[in-house]
Write an enzyme that holds these catalytic residues in place. Structure first.
Site, PDB file in Angstrom:
ATOM      1  N   ASP A 234       0.836  -1.200   0.000  1.00 54.31           N
ATOM      2  CA  ASP A 234       0.000   0.000   0.000  1.00 54.31           C
ATOM      3  C   ASP A 234       0.871   1.249   0.000  1.00 54.31           C
ATOM      4  O   ASP A 234       0.465   2.306   0.481  1.00 54.31           O
ATOM      5  CB  ASP A 234      -0.915  -0.009   1.231  1.00 54.31           C
ATOM      6  CG  ASP A 234      -2.013   1.030   1.139  1.00 54.31           C
ATOM      7  OD1 ASP A 234      -2.556   1.434   2.198  1.00 54.31           O
ATOM      8  OD2 ASP A 234      -2.320   1.473   0.004  1.00 54.31           O
TER       9      ASP A 234
ATOM     10  N   LYS B   5       3.023   3.567  -5.580  1.00 49.71           N
ATOM     11  CA  LYS B   5       2.480   2.610  -6.553  1.00 49.71           C
ATOM     12  C   LYS B   5       3.534   2.162  -7.564  1.00 49.71           C
ATOM     13  O   LYS B   5       3.465   1.039  -8.052  1.00 49.71           O
ATOM     14  CB  LYS B   5       1.254   3.203  -7.254  1.00 49.71           C
ATOM     15  CG  LYS B   5       0.225   3.769  -6.263  1.00 49.71           C
ATOM     16  CD  LYS B   5      -0.068   2.822  -5.089  1.00 49.71           C
ATOM     17  CE  LYS B   5      -0.719   3.547  -3.919  1.00 49.71           C
ATOM     18  NZ  LYS B   5      -0.753   2.724  -2.660  1.00 49.71           N
TER      19      LYS B   5
ATOM     20  N   ASP C 125      -3.189  -2.913  -2.587  1.00 51.73           N
ATOM     21  CA  ASP C 125      -4.220  -1.883  -2.636  1.00 51.73           C
ATOM     22  C   ASP C 125      -4.024  -1.018  -3.892  1.00 51.73           C
ATOM     23  O   ASP C 125      -2.935  -0.974  -4.463  1.00 51.73           O
ATOM     24  CB  ASP C 125      -4.144  -0.996  -1.387  1.00 51.73           C
ATOM     25  CG  ASP C 125      -5.328  -0.037  -1.274  1.00 51.73           C
ATOM     26  OD1 ASP C 125      -5.166   1.032  -0.672  1.00 51.73           O
ATOM     27  OD2 ASP C 125      -6.414  -0.354  -1.822  1.00 51.73           O
ATOM     28  N   ASN C 126      -5.091  -0.348  -4.319  1.00 47.73           N
ATOM     29  CA  ASN C 126      -5.016   0.677  -5.366  1.00 47.73           C
ATOM     30  C   ASN C 126      -4.601   0.193  -6.745  1.00 47.73           C
ATOM     31  O   ASN C 126      -3.974   0.946  -7.508  1.00 47.73           O
ATOM     32  CB  ASN C 126      -4.049   1.796  -4.950  1.00 47.73           C
ATOM     33  CG  ASN C 126      -4.346   2.333  -3.584  1.00 47.73           C
ATOM     34  OD1 ASN C 126      -3.534   2.225  -2.678  1.00 47.73           O
ATOM     35  ND2 ASN C 126      -5.533   2.907  -3.411  1.00 47.73           N
TER      36      ASN C 126
ATOM     37  N   GLU D  96     -11.191   4.451  -1.345  1.00 49.91           N
ATOM     38  CA  GLU D  96     -11.666   4.735   0.014  1.00 49.91           C
ATOM     39  C   GLU D  96     -12.522   6.002   0.083  1.00 49.91           C
ATOM     40  O   GLU D  96     -12.185   7.038  -0.466  1.00 49.91           O
ATOM     41  CB  GLU D  96     -10.479   4.871   0.992  1.00 49.91           C
ATOM     42  CG  GLU D  96      -9.341   5.756   0.532  1.00 49.91           C
ATOM     43  CD  GLU D  96      -8.247   4.977  -0.186  1.00 49.91           C
ATOM     44  OE1 GLU D  96      -8.543   3.916  -0.766  1.00 49.91           O
ATOM     45  OE2 GLU D  96      -7.093   5.426  -0.190  1.00 49.91           O
TER      46      GLU D  96
HETATM   47  O1  LIG Z   1      -0.001   7.117  -2.485  1.00 50.35           O
HETATM   48  C1  LIG Z   1      -0.685   6.325  -1.828  1.00 50.35           C
HETATM   49  N1  LIG Z   1      -0.126   5.545  -0.882  1.00 50.35           N
HETATM   50  C2  LIG Z   1       1.313   5.628  -0.633  1.00 50.35           C
HETATM   51  C3  LIG Z   1       1.667   6.754   0.321  1.00 50.35           C
HETATM   52  O2  LIG Z   1       1.246   6.402   1.597  1.00 50.35           O
HETATM   53  C4  LIG Z   1      -2.173   6.251  -2.041  1.00 50.35           C
HETATM   54  C5  LIG Z   1      -2.788   7.249  -2.791  1.00 50.35           C
HETATM   55  C6  LIG Z   1      -4.178   7.249  -3.000  1.00 50.35           C
HETATM   56  C7  LIG Z   1      -4.835   8.319  -3.815  1.00 50.35           C
HETATM   57  C8  LIG Z   1      -4.393   9.632  -3.739  1.00 50.35           C
HETATM   58  C9  LIG Z   1      -5.014  10.630  -4.486  1.00 50.35           C
HETATM   59  C10 LIG Z   1      -6.088  10.306  -5.315  1.00 50.35           C
HETATM   60  F1  LIG Z   1      -6.704  11.271  -6.026  1.00 50.35           F
HETATM   61  C11 LIG Z   1      -6.538   8.995  -5.404  1.00 50.35           C
HETATM   62  C12 LIG Z   1      -5.900   8.001  -4.658  1.00 50.35           C
HETATM   63  C13 LIG Z   1      -4.971   6.234  -2.440  1.00 50.35           C
HETATM   64  C14 LIG Z   1      -4.347   5.225  -1.681  1.00 50.35           C
HETATM   65  O3  LIG Z   1      -5.087   4.221  -1.119  1.00 50.35           O
HETATM   66  C15 LIG Z   1      -2.965   5.218  -1.485  1.00 50.35           C
HETATM   67  O4  LIG Z   1      -2.420   4.185  -0.752  1.00 50.35           O
HETATM   68 MG   LIG Z   2      -3.859   2.620  -0.522  1.00 57.01          MG
END
Ligand SMILES: O=C(NCCO)c1cc(-c2ccc(F)cc2)cc(O)c1O
Ligand SMILES: [Mg+2]
Length: 214
Positions: A141, A144, A169-170, A199
């Site tokens: 997580d 990316k 995740d993601n 989320e």
């Molecule tokens: O960068 C991420 N994680 C690594 C730093 O801790 C991360 C980003 C996003 C996200 C952000 C900005 C948006 F517009 C959409 C998604 C969501 C997540 O679940 C994530 O884990």
């Molecule tokens: Mg995430």
């Protein structure tokens, strides 16, 4: 000076959750993100899928890449068998400082080893620093663009065994296309996609579960 979003999240936990009660910490963070400020915790919908995979695997050795504020750390640690610890890696010291306090507020500090640093540097140190042979469960997580290099690092360092489970995740938003292609094409993994949403939003996202076949 102005507080940061993680600091405001910590305040919300200290105000609304019950000390030593992981479930109330999870609820307080979800409430904060739904009603005050969005934050990039795995959240309640994907968090329930995470819970079910952790429960199914019942791991003895656990690694999380990307602690952030400790929300998924608390979700995972609360489900581990007595005596089992999870190692969680966080690159950002300010986030790690908040995560440490949120994990402690949940009463789970004895089940968590929080390590500050980059996954690329720390993964090769897992065996010597923590006496790990292989990981039963890994939650990805973090950044990316690190998912693919890091899964290759796990292979090179001999940190996976037949049946090791990786949950990412993601994989849709922000997206990890190269990682997805790798685990879905490789004969060394059995992969399955769990559809959900980013989320606290209606945007499509999901988790990819990949089992290492040895
Ligand atoms: O960068 C991420 N994680 C690594 C730093 O801790 C991360 C980003 C996003 C996200 C952000 C900005 C948006 F517009 C959409 C998604 C969501 C997540 O679940 C994530 O884990
Ligand atoms: Mg995430």
């Amino acid at each position: 000076t102005r507080s940061t979003r993680p600091q405001r999240m910590l305040k919300a936990v200290q105000k609304n959750a019950t000390k030593g009660n992981p479930k109330s910490v999870i609820s307080a963070i979800d409430y904060f993100c739904k009603h005050s400020e969005w934050a990039m915790n795995v959240g309640d919908e994907k968090g329930s899928i995470l819970d079910s995979v952790v429960t199914e695997v019942n791991p003895s050795t656990v690694l999380e890449l990307g602690t952030y504020c400790g929300y998924s750390t608390v979700r995972i640690a609360r489900l581990l068998s007595p005596g089992t610890k999870l190692i969680t890696l966080e690159f950002n010291p300010a986030n790690a400082a908040v995560a440490k306090q949120i994990i402690a507020y949940a009463g789970l500090q004895d089940k968590v080893i929080l390590v500050e640093g980059s996954s690329g540097d720390l993964i090769p140190q897992m065996k010597e620093r923590f006496g790990i042979t292989t990981f039963d469960f890994i939650f990805l997580d973090h950044w990316k663009d690190r998912y693919l290099p890091d899964i290759k690092l796990f292979e090179e360092c001999g940190l996976l065994r037949k049946g090791s489970v990786l949950l990412a995740d993601n994989v849709i938003c922000p997206g990890t296309p190269e990682y997805l292609e790798y685990v879905r094409k490789s004969p060394r993994y059995e992969s399955k996609y769990f559809p959900a949403h980013l989320e606290y939003t209606k945007v499509e996202d999901g988790l990819e579960k990949s089992v290492f076949l040895g």
